[in-house]
Design an enzyme around this catalytic site. Structure first.
Site, PDB file in Angstrom:
ATOM      1  N   GLN A 107      -9.370  -6.405 -11.062  1.00 25.56           N
ATOM      2  CA  GLN A 107      -9.957  -5.189 -10.497  1.00 25.56           C
ATOM      3  C   GLN A 107      -9.404  -3.953 -11.185  1.00 25.56           C
ATOM      4  O   GLN A 107     -10.160  -3.024 -11.527  1.00 25.56           O
ATOM      5  CB  GLN A 107      -9.669  -5.131  -9.003  1.00 25.56           C
ATOM      6  N   HIS A 134       0.833  -1.208   0.000  1.00 28.46           N
ATOM      7  CA  HIS A 134       0.000   0.000   0.000  1.00 28.46           C
ATOM      8  C   HIS A 134       0.869   1.259   0.000  1.00 28.46           C
ATOM      9  O   HIS A 134       0.574   2.239  -0.705  1.00 28.46           O
ATOM     10  CB  HIS A 134      -0.899   0.033   1.241  1.00 28.46           C
TER      11      HIS A 134
END
EC number: 6.3.2.1
Length: 279
Positions: free
Chosen positions: A150, A33
């Site tokens: 995604q 992240h």
């Protein structure tokens, strides 16, 4: 860094910003992240992150309630990355009333692979991403290649709905042994964690075989499936597809050097892992 939960307060804070780079997350942040935050900074300023565990993308037998929520630790990590705003809405902030309107991806992309094994997942993703984009109104948004399908669905959605945001793809971050970083890795037992890199190694062997000239993709997929199953995994899919649309390539496309990706999802114990490698 400002931590904001109200949509109106977020819009007020970002009013007048036209180079915002946005990174949506569900929290429990790891180095993967944080690499997205750094890439976002290369493409825009200020950087805005969001943390929201989105109920709409969890199925009835999935791990919504036990999904790790580590907000204070996440805040400290984002502060170190000089993130300007963290948007951390509650469920009531995001869905003050039942979410009757959904953004549905087409079946040719949203109903295959992950969509086949997680019905409704991509509708939940597309709905919350569209809503977050409306709140943040970024110029750029960063998504990781680890969630390859995604990424493709969000990119196509933004194109077809004329959302004025550029989708930037970030490379997958891996541990030294090759395991793709994931918030769900924490569910692995010590023995499972030692076995987990085998998923990436299996995909690497598939990639090497294709690059070495193997053209029977079905055989490669089946061999990889069998190999993992023999080691105690429960594979959902191992699929070699075109990068452009996740459709299986034709023989002519293979010979022409069509860019490919091999994608996999498999359970190791109680933990479902996904990974992919571009070919």
């Amino acid at each position: 860094m400002k931590v904001i939960s109200s949509i109106q307060e977020l819009r007020d804070q970002l009013r007048g910003q036209n180079r915002t780079a946005f990174v949506p997350t569900m929290g429990n942040l790891h180095e993967g992240h944080l690499s997205l935050m750094r890439l976002a900074r290369q493409h825009g300023d200020p950087v805005v992150a969001s943390i929201f565990v989105n109920r709409l993308q969890f199925g009835p037998n999935e791990d919504f309630d036990k999904y790790p929520r580590t907000l204070q630790d996440d805040i400290e990590k984002l502060q170190q990355e000089n993130v300007y705003v963290l948007f951390a809405p509650t469920e009531r902030d995001m869905y003050p009333e039942p979410q009757e309107y959904r953004v549905l991806p087409p079946d040719d992309l949203g109903g295959i692979l992950e969509g086949e094994f997680r019905p409704g997942f991509f509708a939940g993703v597309c709905t919350v991403v569209t809503k977050l984009m409306s709140c943040v109104q970024p110029r750029v948004a960063v998504f990781g290649k680890k969630d390859y399908q995604q990424l493709m669905i969000v990119r196509r959605m933004c194109q077809q709905l004329a959302l004025p945001v550029e989708i930037v793809a970030a490379e997958t971050v891996r541990d030294e042994d090759g395991l793709a970083l994931s918030s769900r890795n924490r569910y692995l037992t010590p023995d499972e964690r030692r076995e987990a890199p085998e998923l990436a190694k299996t995909l690497q062997r598939v990639r090497d075989s294709v690059l070495g000239g193997e053209r029977d993709l079905g055989k490669l997929e089946q061999h990889a499936h069998t190999h993992l199953a023999e080691r105690g995994w429960v594979p959902d899919y191992i699929a070699i597809r075109r990068r452009a649309n996740l459709i299986a390539p034709s023989a002519a496309e293979l010979e022409a050097g069509e860019p490919l990706v091999v994608l996999a999802a498999a359970k190791l114990g109680a933990t479902r892992l996904i990974d992919n490698l571009e070919i």
